[in-house]
Scaffold this motif. Structure first.
Motif, PDB file in Angstrom:
ATOM      1  N   UNK A   1       0.855  -1.187   0.000  1.00  0.00           N
ATOM      2  CA  UNK A   1       0.000   0.000   0.000  1.00  0.00           C
ATOM      3  C   UNK A   1       0.886   1.229   0.000  1.00  0.00           C
ATOM      4  N   UNK A   2       0.762   2.072  -0.993  1.00  0.00           N
ATOM      5  CA  UNK A   2       1.561   3.278  -1.087  1.00  0.00           C
ATOM      6  C   UNK A   2       1.041   4.346  -0.157  1.00  0.00           C
ATOM      7  N   UNK A   3       1.947   5.172   0.359  1.00  0.00           N
ATOM      8  CA  UNK A   3       1.568   6.262   1.252  1.00  0.00           C
ATOM      9  C   UNK A   3       2.283   7.519   0.823  1.00  0.00           C
ATOM     10  N   UNK A   4       1.560   8.611   0.668  1.00  0.00           N
ATOM     11  CA  UNK A   4       2.172   9.872   0.278  1.00  0.00           C
ATOM     12  C   UNK A   4       3.078  10.367   1.381  1.00  0.00           C
ATOM     13  N   UNK A   5       4.158  10.966   1.000  1.00  0.00           N
ATOM     14  CA  UNK A   5       5.148  11.443   1.958  1.00  0.00           C
ATOM     15  C   UNK A   5       5.429  12.914   1.693  1.00  0.00           C
ATOM     16  N   UNK A   6       5.271  13.743   2.694  1.00  0.00           N
ATOM     17  CA  UNK A   6       5.575  15.164   2.555  1.00  0.00           C
ATOM     18  C   UNK A   6       7.028  15.418   2.917  1.00  0.00           C
ATOM     19  N   UNK A   7       7.583  16.444   2.320  1.00  0.00           N
ATOM     20  CA  UNK A   7       8.999  16.719   2.544  1.00  0.00           C
ATOM     21  C   UNK A   7       9.244  17.464   3.846  1.00  0.00           C
ATOM     22  N   UNK A   8       8.237  18.023   4.461  1.00  0.00           N
ATOM     23  CA  UNK A   8       8.428  18.734   5.724  1.00  0.00           C
ATOM     24  C   UNK A   8       8.244  17.784   6.894  1.00  0.00           C
ATOM     25  N   UNK A   9       8.805  18.173   8.036  1.00  0.00           N
ATOM     26  CA  UNK A   9       8.633  17.355   9.241  1.00  0.00           C
ATOM     27  C   UNK A   9       7.340  17.798   9.913  1.00  0.00           C
ATOM     28  N   UNK A  10       6.213  17.244   9.465  1.00  0.00           N
ATOM     29  CA  UNK A  10       4.914  17.777   9.885  1.00  0.00           C
ATOM     30  C   UNK A  10       4.550  17.405  11.309  1.00  0.00           C
ATOM     31  N   UNK A  11       5.174  16.366  11.875  1.00  0.00           N
ATOM     32  CA  UNK A  11       4.842  15.975  13.234  1.00  0.00           C
ATOM     33  C   UNK A  11       3.951  14.752  13.283  1.00  0.00           C
ATOM     34  N   UNK A  12       3.252  14.603  14.398  1.00  0.00           N
ATOM     35  CA  UNK A  12       2.483  13.371  14.633  1.00  0.00           C
ATOM     36  C   UNK A  12       1.055  13.645  15.082  1.00  0.00           C
ATOM     37  N   UNK A  13       0.507  14.821  14.782  1.00  0.00           N
ATOM     38  CA  UNK A  13      -0.826  15.146  15.289  1.00  0.00           C
ATOM     39  C   UNK A  13      -1.876  14.190  14.729  1.00  0.00           C
ATOM     40  N   UNK A  14      -2.722  13.635  15.589  1.00  0.00           N
ATOM     41  CA  UNK A  14      -3.816  12.803  15.081  1.00  0.00           C
ATOM     42  C   UNK A  14      -4.896  13.670  14.455  1.00  0.00           C
ATOM     43  N   UNK A  15      -5.735  13.053  13.649  1.00  0.00           N
ATOM     44  CA  UNK A  15      -6.883  13.784  13.102  1.00  0.00           C
ATOM     45  C   UNK A  15      -7.810  14.190  14.246  1.00  0.00           C
ATOM     46  N   UNK A 614      26.500  10.519  -8.732  1.00  0.00           N
ATOM     47  CA  UNK A 614      27.026  11.360  -7.648  1.00  0.00           C
ATOM     48  C   UNK A 614      25.983  12.309  -7.039  1.00  0.00           C
ATOM     49  N   UNK A 615      25.067  12.830  -7.840  1.00  0.00           N
ATOM     50  CA  UNK A 615      24.076  13.753  -7.286  1.00  0.00           C
ATOM     51  C   UNK A 615      23.158  13.031  -6.308  1.00  0.00           C
ATOM     52  N   UNK A 616      22.727  11.825  -6.669  1.00  0.00           N
ATOM     53  CA  UNK A 616      21.875  11.061  -5.757  1.00  0.00           C
ATOM     54  C   UNK A 616      22.659  10.678  -4.504  1.00  0.00           C
ATOM     55  N   UNK A 617      23.925  10.338  -4.664  1.00  0.00           N
ATOM     56  CA  UNK A 617      24.755  10.002  -3.498  1.00  0.00           C
ATOM     57  C   UNK A 617      24.883  11.196  -2.565  1.00  0.00           C
ATOM     58  N   UNK A 622      22.902  13.897   2.865  1.00  0.00           N
ATOM     59  CA  UNK A 622      21.965  14.677   3.677  1.00  0.00           C
ATOM     60  C   UNK A 622      20.915  13.812   4.330  1.00  0.00           C
ATOM     61  N   UNK A 623      20.409  12.817   3.584  1.00  0.00           N
ATOM     62  CA  UNK A 623      19.430  11.877   4.149  1.00  0.00           C
ATOM     63  C   UNK A 623      20.026  11.162   5.358  1.00  0.00           C
ATOM     64  N   UNK A 624      21.274  10.728   5.218  1.00  0.00           N
ATOM     65  CA  UNK A 624      21.919  10.030   6.331  1.00  0.00           C
ATOM     66  C   UNK A 624      22.000  10.900   7.570  1.00  0.00           C
ATOM     67  N   UNK A 664      22.528  19.601  -3.113  1.00  0.00           N
ATOM     68  CA  UNK A 664      22.037  18.221  -3.023  1.00  0.00           C
ATOM     69  C   UNK A 664      22.007  17.745  -1.570  1.00  0.00           C
ATOM     70  N   UNK A 665      23.062  18.026  -0.808  1.00  0.00           N
ATOM     71  CA  UNK A 665      23.096  17.633   0.602  1.00  0.00           C
ATOM     72  C   UNK A 665      21.989  18.349   1.375  1.00  0.00           C
ATOM     73  N   UNK A 666      21.831  19.659   1.096  1.00  0.00           N
ATOM     74  CA  UNK A 666      20.786  20.428   1.776  1.00  0.00           C
ATOM     75  C   UNK A 666      19.399  19.843   1.493  1.00  0.00           C
ATOM     76  N   UNK A 667      19.169  19.456   0.241  1.00  0.00           N
ATOM     77  CA  UNK A 667      17.880  18.874  -0.123  1.00  0.00           C
ATOM     78  C   UNK A 667      17.614  17.585   0.657  1.00  0.00           C
ATOM     79  N   UNK A 668      18.613  16.708   0.729  1.00  0.00           N
ATOM     80  CA  UNK A 668      18.433  15.456   1.459  1.00  0.00           C
ATOM     81  C   UNK A 668      18.243  15.667   2.941  1.00  0.00           C
TER      82      UNK A 668
END
Length: 690
Positions: A1-15, A614-617, A622-624, A664-668
């Motif tokens: 099941x796919x789940x959309x992922x936002x790029x911001x750290x939106x938190x954990x608020x329940x509905x 290299x760009x993805x690396x 940044x992801x790491x 690239x690092x900033x984006x990750x």
């Protein structure tokens, strides 16, 4: 099941559970105060709507906090010593470090403006004050919104006292009652004819939101005039001539008591017995814990449905199917009733028995196809496990606590709760005699969760050795990321000896023994990779993968995938490395192993670079950084901390140029954890199928 992922750290608020009604002035005031005040505490009596208002305010404020809005629900927390663990869990910080947990939390949260909502603080008030004061001192861009019946007593705290809803025929109390009544009885509507009676009901209940909501549900069985008459007669019984109006807390208790009287005897009995649960329950748990005497297990499902209709319990539609819970005030009323019945000890004992059984089932099935299900189930039951653990530690005999804390080794070790597990295991071991099966199991579990990755100097030396190895062997990479592997697999022979002593055996029997066998293969793969014997490492890692696949196991199989991928890099096979590393990362994320996910993400940097990306690396560098923060070890995500990350930064900067590399690092690094995983798995921070 796919789940959309936002790029911001939106938190954990329940509905939000329903439409929010009224409190416009208070919401505006909270919004303004959160801009100028670092600690805002909503105070007021039980049932006045503090938690609901805080949730609405938090949702409203989300756009002002790019670092996220994080809700920490404390109502189910019985042990104040676990407050920092609750904060870590709510903010998705893995507890796999021996450093002070509060230090790890401060580092984890120090990433832009964010809001921490601490809900229901009054029963752990002193610890809340201590933790909040330290968080505010060490996390400059943090704001805290707390709810409590009493102030936290922290310097700089701003208090907003919440009163009941305003009364009157056109006031908020009438609007709330009308909205909840229409939800309970769709044909109900506020009219000129019934407005006076509705206002009278609201006045009788002092405008207390919880009392109004309970009364509105009664319209399913009573017309409005009968409801008002029932409230009048019920209240008249409790009002003394010297006190023509009830105190607000007495009003609420009276309203709950009236709901209690309208329940059948079996519904009342179930209500009382359900009060032993924390954080909710499912039907199976209710049937086991609450049956007995006049209450048959077969009747419980129907009784739960009836209590739901009466709004005594609520069903969690967005959680595990068939899961229920009670509001704090209602649960407290039930607990008092249970104590009055003299059943408290017996029902608590059944609660402990049930969760001991759950722990044993999870341990038996952990190394199998149900591993992901058990990781999720025990996370959902975490509050109940804490109740059971405290009950076992209060028992006169030490064996129940030794068994339960030791049996949960897989939850402590693999699901990211090592810090909490150590605390419980140490408490159990302190009061137990040695040389018993329970003591042996608990000792092994304690060693397992105590050998954790905190020696950055050792990590540096491992990484440096691999730079030398890469240069000597003329490998197509400038460094290999064994730092994360050595930390997460606990692969050094000295650490293995610490875990298992001088014996070659792990814990006797059960999932722990099988886990030990698999861990031995992971250690072998690590040591072979450390010698540069990548062909032999791949053979051992493939055996580990096969043994795990036979069981349907994910957690340890991912380490097999990791070492297959590492061998692929060492042997110049980047396609093998990419495929296996992505499989490892997906598995580690599924079972909530944040430390493992961070280590695998580092491996993907090397794999992408070896594959000519290299760009993805660079994005993955940044992801790491983001994932090491999530794992509680941010220093390992710092480009300047380890030789591996420094060497790759130099290599990728040369390939991309300063501007391209930095961007690239900033984006990750700017991605939230879920988006970071999506980028690592498929190159796009948009959607991930786990």
């Amino acid at each position: 099941m796919g789940a959309s992922v936002r790029s911001s750290r939106s938190g954990n608020l329940p509905a939000e559970p329903n439409t929010f009604v009224g409190r416009a002035a208070e919401l505006a005031r909270i919004g303004a105060l959160l801009e100028s005040t670092r600690l805002l505490t909503l105070t007021g009596p039980g049932g006045v709507g503090k938690s609901r208002l805080a949730l609405r305010a938090a949702h409203t404020a989300q756009t002002s906090f790019p670092g996220g809005v994080w809700l920490v629900e404390l109502s189910d927390l019985q042990n104040a010593d676990l407050l920092t663990n609750a904060v870590a869990e709510a903010t998705r910080l893995t507890e796999q470090t021996l450093r002070p947990l509060l230090t790890a939390i401060c580092e984890h949260l120090d990433d832009g403006p964010l809001l921490l909502v601490l809900d229901t603080c009054e029963h752990v008030l002193a610890e809340c004050g201590r933790v909040v004061q330290e968080l505010l001192a060490r996390v400059p861009e943090l704001r805290v919104l707390a709810t409590s019946r009493q102030p936290l007593g922290v310097p700089g705290e701003h208090l907003l006292s919440l009163a009941p809803l305003p009364l009157g025929e056109h006031a908020d109390a009438v609007a709330l009652f009308t909205a909840r009544a229409a939800a309970a009885v769709p044909s109900f509507a506020l009219t000129d004819t019934n407005r006076i009676d509705v206002a009278a009901v609201c006045a009788r209940l002092d405008g207390i939101p919880l009392a109004l909501e309970l009364a509105a549900v009664r319209l399913r069985g009573f017309p409005l005039d009968r409801l008002l008459e029932g409230l009048d007669s019920r209240f008249d019984l409790l009002v003394s001539p010297a006190r023509p109006r009830l105190a607000r807390h007495q009003t609420l208790r009276t309203a709950i008591g009236w709901s209690h009287e309208l329940c059948t005897p079996l519904e009342r009995l179930l209500w009382a017995r359900l009060s032993v649960f924390a954080g909710g329950w499912d039907v199976e748990a209710a049937e086991f814990v609450c049956h007995g005497g006049p209450l048959d297990a077969e009747e419980i499902l129907a009784l739960l449905a009836s209590l739901t209709e009466k709004s005594i319990v609520t069903r969690e539609n967005d959680s595990v199917a068939g899961r229920y819970r009670m509001l704090d005030t209602i649960r407290t009323f039930g607990a008092d009733w249970l104590e009055g019945l003299g059943e408290q000890d017996a029902v608590r004992a059944r609660h402990l028995d049930y969760f001991r059984w759950i722990a044993r089932q999870g341990e038996a099935e952990w190394l199998g196809p149900g591993q992901r299900m058990w990781a999720e189930r025990l996370s959902v039951e975490h509050a109940n496990l804490r109740v059971a653990l405290e009950e076992s530690l209060a028992a006169p005999e030490p064996e129940p606590a030794l068994e339960l804390t030791g049996t949960l080794w897989y939850f402590w070790f693999a699901c990211g709760f090592a810090d909490e597990g150590r605390g419980y295991l140490e408490r159990a071991l302190r009061r137990a005699p040695e040389h018993t099966p329970g003591y042996t199991l608990a000792t092994w579990a304690h060693r397992l969760v105590t050998v954790v990755p905190d020696d950055v100097d050792a990590a540096e030396s491992v990484s440096a050795a691999y730079v030398w190895l890469a240069q000597e062997c003329q490998l197509p990479v400038s460094a290999l990321p064994l730092t994360g592997a050595s930390l997460a697999v606990r692969g050094e022979s000295a650490r293995s000896a610490l875990l298992y002593g001088s014996n070659t055996q792990g814990p006797g029997g059960g999932g722990g023994a099988e886990f030990f066998q698999l861990l031995t293969l992971a250690v072998q793969a690590y040591l072979l990779a450390g010698q540069g014997a990548f062909e032999r490492c791949a053979v051992v890692a493939e055996r580990l993968r096969v043994d795990c696949a036979t069981r349907g196991e994910l957690w340890m199989r991912a380490w097999g995938d990791f070492f297959v991928a590492l061998s692929g890099i060492g042997l110049g096979r980047p396609d093998v490395a990419l495929r296996s590393a992505r499989e490892a990362l997906a598995a580690k994320w599924r079972v909530h192993d944040r430390l493992g996910a961070a280590a695998v993400a580092d491996l993907l940097i090397a794999a992408e670079a070896a594959a000519g990306e290299p760009e993805r690396a660079a994005r993955l560098l940044g992801v790491g950084t983001r994932l090491w923060y999530t794992a509680g070890l941010p220093q390992l995500g710092d480009i300047e901390t380890t030789v591996f990350r420094r060497e790759y930064a130099r290599h990728l900067r040369a390939a991309l140029g300063d501007t391209g590399f930095t961007e690239a690092v900033r984006e990750g690094r700017g991605l939230g954890p879920e988006a970071a995983i999506a980028l690592a798995l498929n190159g796009v921070a948009d959607e991930v199928d786990l």
